[in-house]
Design a protein around this motif. Structure first.
Motif, PDB file in Angstrom:
ATOM      1  N   GLU A   1       0.834  -1.202   0.000  1.00  0.00           N
ATOM      2  CA  GLU A   1       0.000   0.000   0.000  1.00  0.00           C
ATOM      3  C   GLU A   1       0.869   1.253   0.000  1.00  0.00           C
ATOM      4  O   GLU A   1       0.642   2.190  -0.774  1.00  0.00           O
ATOM      5  CB  GLU A   1      -0.910  -0.001   1.237  1.00  0.00           C
ATOM      6  CG  GLU A   1      -1.914  -1.127   1.273  1.00  0.00           C
ATOM      7  CD  GLU A   1      -3.114  -0.856   0.397  1.00  0.00           C
ATOM      8  OE1 GLU A   1      -3.739   0.201   0.555  1.00  0.00           O
ATOM      9  OE2 GLU A   1      -3.399  -1.696  -0.468  1.00  0.00           O
ATOM     10  N   ALA A   2       1.863   1.283   0.876  1.00  0.00           N
ATOM     11  CA  ALA A   2       2.735   2.452   0.956  1.00  0.00           C
ATOM     12  C   ALA A   2       3.493   2.673  -0.346  1.00  0.00           C
ATOM     13  O   ALA A   2       3.685   3.807  -0.794  1.00  0.00           O
ATOM     14  CB  ALA A   2       3.714   2.291   2.123  1.00  0.00           C
ATOM     15  N   ILE A   3       3.912   1.593  -0.967  1.00  0.00           N
ATOM     16  CA  ILE A   3       4.621   1.711  -2.246  1.00  0.00           C
ATOM     17  C   ILE A   3       3.705   2.272  -3.323  1.00  0.00           C
ATOM     18  O   ILE A   3       4.083   3.176  -4.076  1.00  0.00           O
ATOM     19  CB  ILE A   3       5.187   0.332  -2.665  1.00  0.00           C
ATOM     20  CG1 ILE A   3       6.267  -0.120  -1.685  1.00  0.00           C
ATOM     21  CG2 ILE A   3       5.753   0.402  -4.085  1.00  0.00           C
ATOM     22  CD1 ILE A   3       6.770  -1.527  -1.937  1.00  0.00           C
ATOM     23  N   SER A   4       2.484   1.748  -3.393  1.00  0.00           N
ATOM     24  CA  SER A   4       1.557   2.210  -4.429  1.00  0.00           C
ATOM     25  C   SER A   4       1.163   3.670  -4.203  1.00  0.00           C
ATOM     26  O   SER A   4       1.033   4.440  -5.164  1.00  0.00           O
ATOM     27  CB  SER A   4       0.308   1.323  -4.452  1.00  0.00           C
ATOM     28  OG  SER A   4      -0.412   1.431  -3.236  1.00  0.00           O
ATOM     29  N   PHE A   5       1.011   4.081  -2.949  1.00  0.00           N
ATOM     30  CA  PHE A   5       0.664   5.475  -2.670  1.00  0.00           C
ATOM     31  C   PHE A   5       1.834   6.399  -3.004  1.00  0.00           C
ATOM     32  O   PHE A   5       1.629   7.549  -3.405  1.00  0.00           O
ATOM     33  CB  PHE A   5       0.250   5.648  -1.214  1.00  0.00           C
ATOM     34  CG  PHE A   5      -1.010   4.904  -0.854  1.00  0.00           C
ATOM     35  CD1 PHE A   5      -1.993   4.687  -1.807  1.00  0.00           C
ATOM     36  CD2 PHE A   5      -1.204   4.400   0.420  1.00  0.00           C
ATOM     37  CE1 PHE A   5      -3.161   4.007  -1.480  1.00  0.00           C
ATOM     38  CE2 PHE A   5      -2.362   3.718   0.751  1.00  0.00           C
ATOM     39  CZ  PHE A   5      -3.341   3.514  -0.206  1.00  0.00           C
ATOM     40  N   SER A   6       3.051   5.902  -2.828  1.00  0.00           N
ATOM     41  CA  SER A   6       4.219   6.694  -3.218  1.00  0.00           C
ATOM     42  C   SER A   6       4.217   6.939  -4.717  1.00  0.00           C
ATOM     43  O   SER A   6       4.540   8.043  -5.183  1.00  0.00           O
ATOM     44  CB  SER A   6       5.507   5.967  -2.806  1.00  0.00           C
ATOM     45  OG  SER A   6       5.566   5.773  -1.408  1.00  0.00           O
ATOM     46  N   ILE A   7       3.854   5.918  -5.464  1.00  0.00           N
ATOM     47  CA  ILE A   7       3.801   6.055  -6.921  1.00  0.00           C
ATOM     48  C   ILE A   7       2.740   7.076  -7.314  1.00  0.00           C
ATOM     49  O   ILE A   7       2.947   7.908  -8.198  1.00  0.00           O
ATOM     50  CB  ILE A   7       3.515   4.686  -7.563  1.00  0.00           C
ATOM     51  CG1 ILE A   7       4.691   3.737  -7.304  1.00  0.00           C
ATOM     52  CG2 ILE A   7       3.258   4.834  -9.062  1.00  0.00           C
ATOM     53  CD1 ILE A   7       4.437   2.304  -7.728  1.00  0.00           C
ATOM     54  N   ILE A   8       1.581   7.047  -6.639  1.00  0.00           N
ATOM     55  CA  ILE A   8       0.516   8.020  -6.911  1.00  0.00           C
ATOM     56  C   ILE A   8       1.013   9.441  -6.648  1.00  0.00           C
ATOM     57  O   ILE A   8       0.739  10.359  -7.426  1.00  0.00           O
ATOM     58  CB  ILE A   8      -0.720   7.722  -6.039  1.00  0.00           C
ATOM     59  CG1 ILE A   8      -1.383   6.411  -6.484  1.00  0.00           C
ATOM     60  CG2 ILE A   8      -1.733   8.868  -6.129  1.00  0.00           C
ATOM     61  CD1 ILE A   8      -2.507   5.960  -5.573  1.00  0.00           C
ATOM     62  N   ALA A   9       1.755   9.609  -5.564  1.00  0.00           N
ATOM     63  CA  ALA A   9       2.249  10.937  -5.207  1.00  0.00           C
ATOM     64  C   ALA A   9       3.421  11.382  -6.068  1.00  0.00           C
ATOM     65  O   ALA A   9       3.773  12.565  -6.072  1.00  0.00           O
ATOM     66  CB  ALA A   9       2.654  10.958  -3.737  1.00  0.00           C
TER      67      ALA A   9
ATOM     68  N   MET B   1      -5.808   2.120  16.323  1.00  0.00           N
ATOM     69  CA  MET B   1      -6.021   2.650  14.975  1.00  0.00           C
ATOM     70  C   MET B   1      -4.668   2.815  14.289  1.00  0.00           C
ATOM     71  O   MET B   1      -3.704   3.233  14.917  1.00  0.00           O
ATOM     72  CB  MET B   1      -6.773   3.970  15.030  1.00  0.00           C
ATOM     73  CG  MET B   1      -7.266   4.448  13.673  1.00  0.00           C
ATOM     74  SD  MET B   1      -8.461   5.817  13.793  1.00  0.00           S
ATOM     75  CE  MET B   1      -7.359   7.192  14.126  1.00  0.00           C
ATOM     76  N   ILE B   2      -4.618   2.506  13.000  1.00  0.00           N
ATOM     77  CA  ILE B   2      -3.380   2.561  12.240  1.00  0.00           C
ATOM     78  C   ILE B   2      -3.344   3.820  11.378  1.00  0.00           C
ATOM     79  O   ILE B   2      -4.277   4.084  10.617  1.00  0.00           O
ATOM     80  CB  ILE B   2      -3.226   1.328  11.328  1.00  0.00           C
ATOM     81  CG1 ILE B   2      -3.361   0.033  12.140  1.00  0.00           C
ATOM     82  CG2 ILE B   2      -1.902   1.377  10.581  1.00  0.00           C
ATOM     83  CD1 ILE B   2      -2.295  -0.166  13.174  1.00  0.00           C
ATOM     84  N   SER B   3      -2.273   4.585  11.506  1.00  0.00           N
ATOM     85  CA  SER B   3      -2.047   5.744  10.650  1.00  0.00           C
ATOM     86  C   SER B   3      -0.771   5.524   9.852  1.00  0.00           C
ATOM     87  O   SER B   3       0.228   5.032  10.391  1.00  0.00           O
ATOM     88  CB  SER B   3      -1.932   7.026  11.474  1.00  0.00           C
ATOM     89  OG  SER B   3      -3.175   7.374  12.038  1.00  0.00           O
ATOM     90  N   ALA B   4      -0.808   5.894   8.576  1.00  0.00           N
ATOM     91  CA  ALA B   4       0.341   5.698   7.693  1.00  0.00           C
ATOM     92  C   ALA B   4       0.124   6.530   6.441  1.00  0.00           C
ATOM     93  O   ALA B   4      -0.814   7.327   6.362  1.00  0.00           O
ATOM     94  CB  ALA B   4       0.495   4.208   7.350  1.00  0.00           C
ATOM     95  N   ALA B   5       0.993   6.356   5.462  1.00  0.00           N
ATOM     96  CA  ALA B   5       0.811   7.029   4.174  1.00  0.00           C
ATOM     97  C   ALA B   5      -0.479   6.524   3.537  1.00  0.00           C
ATOM     98  O   ALA B   5      -0.755   5.322   3.551  1.00  0.00           O
ATOM     99  CB  ALA B   5       2.002   6.729   3.266  1.00  0.00           C
ATOM    100  N   THR B   6      -1.289   7.443   2.993  1.00  0.00           N
ATOM    101  CA  THR B   6      -2.588   7.054   2.449  1.00  0.00           C
ATOM    102  C   THR B   6      -2.789   7.595   1.038  1.00  0.00           C
ATOM    103  O   THR B   6      -2.142   8.558   0.624  1.00  0.00           O
ATOM    104  CB  THR B   6      -3.738   7.593   3.329  1.00  0.00           C
ATOM    105  OG1 THR B   6      -3.635   9.017   3.399  1.00  0.00           O
ATOM    106  CG2 THR B   6      -3.675   7.009   4.723  1.00  0.00           C
TER     107      THR B   6
END
Length: 509
Positions: A52-60, A87-92
């Motif tokens: 998820e974090a990798i894919s969101f990095s690509i989006i950004a 609750m989990i917080s991270a790059a979204t």
């Protein structure tokens, strides 16, 4: 007992663990079974965070390490300063969509500056009590939020099921079967973790050629370091980053507070929303100082943690960040071999479990007022169309407000009642008087009546705004133009104060 132990007043607290949370953490540390649940939950979440974090990095439009480091720092920080345990917080994705144009036009350094400014905005908004606005979000918007979330989680898995080797499909099916059936054998180990381990083992032993985590992007091989964004500290820079920082702050807070409310409902516990708002700001400040892309609550991973893995304390959130760093930096070669099919199976089951199936049951739809269904569908439609939960919630709240105002406006009526004498006509107004209901009020009186004295009885109504006072002034003016005397009676204290302060000063007829 669990609920009372975690209940805390909804006010801004210092960035320390509250006594109730500390007690919960200590009890968990003393209980091997509860601690095992928290540890394994954190591991499952960490594994799910990586792609998820990798894919969101690509989006950004940034390097995958920027998203992965953001997820690590967000999770670890919010575990300490947040107001919603587990609750989990991270790059979204929501934050990635907001900041992508800034990265494209000005680069990574301006992104980091915007993240830091967004964190400051969130701290200020949290301190100002923005979390209290959550009470104005109707249940139908919450249901739409949850359903849209489930659809988005499922939709995000579709690309991993298209144009892939045929082996992916039986692997996903096997993963789903494990997640469904394994809990019937034991709940000691989270079923999603079992599915990931077993499918990874099969892939490695059989040398299966299927997409894996390593195909999503390069994993970092070093720890994040503190830095200050290399941008000019000028007013011009502020004008560039401020819109993105504010948008990130608002979107992040909205998603985080909605997710916190969802977790409250699932766990039957109360969370400190004001503290969560401030905590999100602090977490983004820490993330920016380590070169991360910023983030907010991750709803899918939170559902894995709370619903699938049954975690309940800050330990799981903290360990999710720690495990993430260990996995991507220390065990990157092993993690890269995890088949995407295993993670897709986990997220599909998360989406199925998140969706409120009762809300679309024909019996429920028949009983539910049509306006409530419209609000829910509007929230879902806008969220799915824009892939932004914040937009959907805003549209849902606006739709609910308009429909509520319309419904209440039609509940106002004017009826004629018996007067004390033949020369007095009495009108009784029933209902709430505000901008929507008062617009037509002026037309519900007979200005050609023969009586010379008119009494307007407001004992069964309430004057809420200046529009209503202006309407009453207009009615009085119309009667006086025909030589009639008007008396307004029955005002409660609040209505009388508002009417007395505004009447004759609104520039009406």
């Amino acid at each position: 007992m669990r609920k009372s132990a975690q209940t805390a007043p909804d006010a801004v607290s210092p960035a320390t663990i509250s006594p109730a949370d500390r007690q919960s953490v200590l009890l968990t540390l003393r209980s091997p079974s509860r601690l095992r649940t928290e540890v394994l939950a954190g591991l499952v979440v960490a594994l799910a965070l990586i792609p998820e974090a990798i894919s969101f990095s690509i989006i950004a439009g940034v390097d995958p390490r920027v998203g992965l480091f953001a997820s690590f720092t967000m999770a670890v920080t919010i575990a300490i300063v947040g107001g919603r345990p587990a609750m989990i917080s991270a790059a979204t994705g929501a934050v990635a969509l907001v900041v992508a144009p800034l990265v494209e036009s000005h680069g990574l350094q301006y992104l980091i500056a915007a993240v830091l400014l967004g964190g400051i905005f969130q701290v200020l908004l949290g301190a100002l009590g923005v979390a209290k606005l959550m009470r104005f979000i109707p249940r139908s918007v919450m249901v739409g939020f949850v359903n849209a979330l489930a659809i988005l989680i499922f939709s995000a898995q579709v690309p991993h099921l298209l144009g892939v080797p045929w082996l992916v499909y039986p692997m996903v099916t096997a993963g789903i079967a494990i997640i469904v059936w394994f809990p019937r054998l034991t709940t000691v180990v989270p079923a999603p973790l079992v599915a990931i381990v077993l499918l990874t083992a099969v892939t490695l032993i059989a040398s299966l050629n299927v997409p894996n985590v390593g195909d999503e992007g390069e994993l970092p091989d070093s720890l994040p370091t503190l830095l200050v964004p290399d941008v000019p500290f000028t007013w011009e820079t502020f004008t560039v980053i401020a819109p993105y920082g504010l948008a990130m702050a608002v979107v992040g807070l909205l998603e985080s507070l909605m997710t916190a409310k969802l977790v409250d409902d699932i766990t039957d516990t109360h969370s400190n929303k004001s503290r969560e708002a401030v905590g999100q700001g602090v977490a983004n400040l820490v993330t920016g100082l380590f070169g991360g892309m910023g983030g907010c609550a991750m709803i899918g991973q939170t559902m894995i943690n709370v619903k699938e893995s049954r975690a309940r304390t800050r330990i799981s959130t903290f360990l999710a960040g720690v495990f993430l760093l260990i996995l991507v930096v220390g065990l990157g070669d092993v993690v890269a071999k995890i088949p995407m099919a295993a993670l897709v199976a986990v997220m599909i089951m998360v989406s199925v479990g998140t969706f409120d199936w009762h809300s679309i049951n024909p019996k429920t739809l028949r009983r539910m007022p049509k306006s409530e269904t419209v609000v829910m569908l509007a929230t879902v439609a806008v969220t799915v169309a824009t892939s932004n939960l914040a937009y959907g919630v805003v549209v849902g709240v606006l739709t609910a407000s308009v429909l509520f105002a319309r419904r209440v406006a039609h509940m106002t009526e004017v009826v004629e009642v018996a007067g004390p004498d033949a020369d007095t006509r009495v009108y009784k107004v029933r209902g709430e008087l505000f901008f929507a209901s008062s617009n037509d009020l002026v037309y519900q009186f007979d200005y050609t009546a023969g009586e010379s004295h008119i009494v307007i009885d407001l004992s069964d109504s309430h004057v809420w705004d200046a529009s209503s006072v202006a309407t009453l002034d207009a009615i009085t003016t119309k009667y006086e133009a025909k030589g009639k005397d008007v008396t307004i009676v029955g005002l409660n204290d609040a209505s009388a104060e508002r009417h007395g302060r505004l009447s004759g000063h609104l520039g009406g007829e």
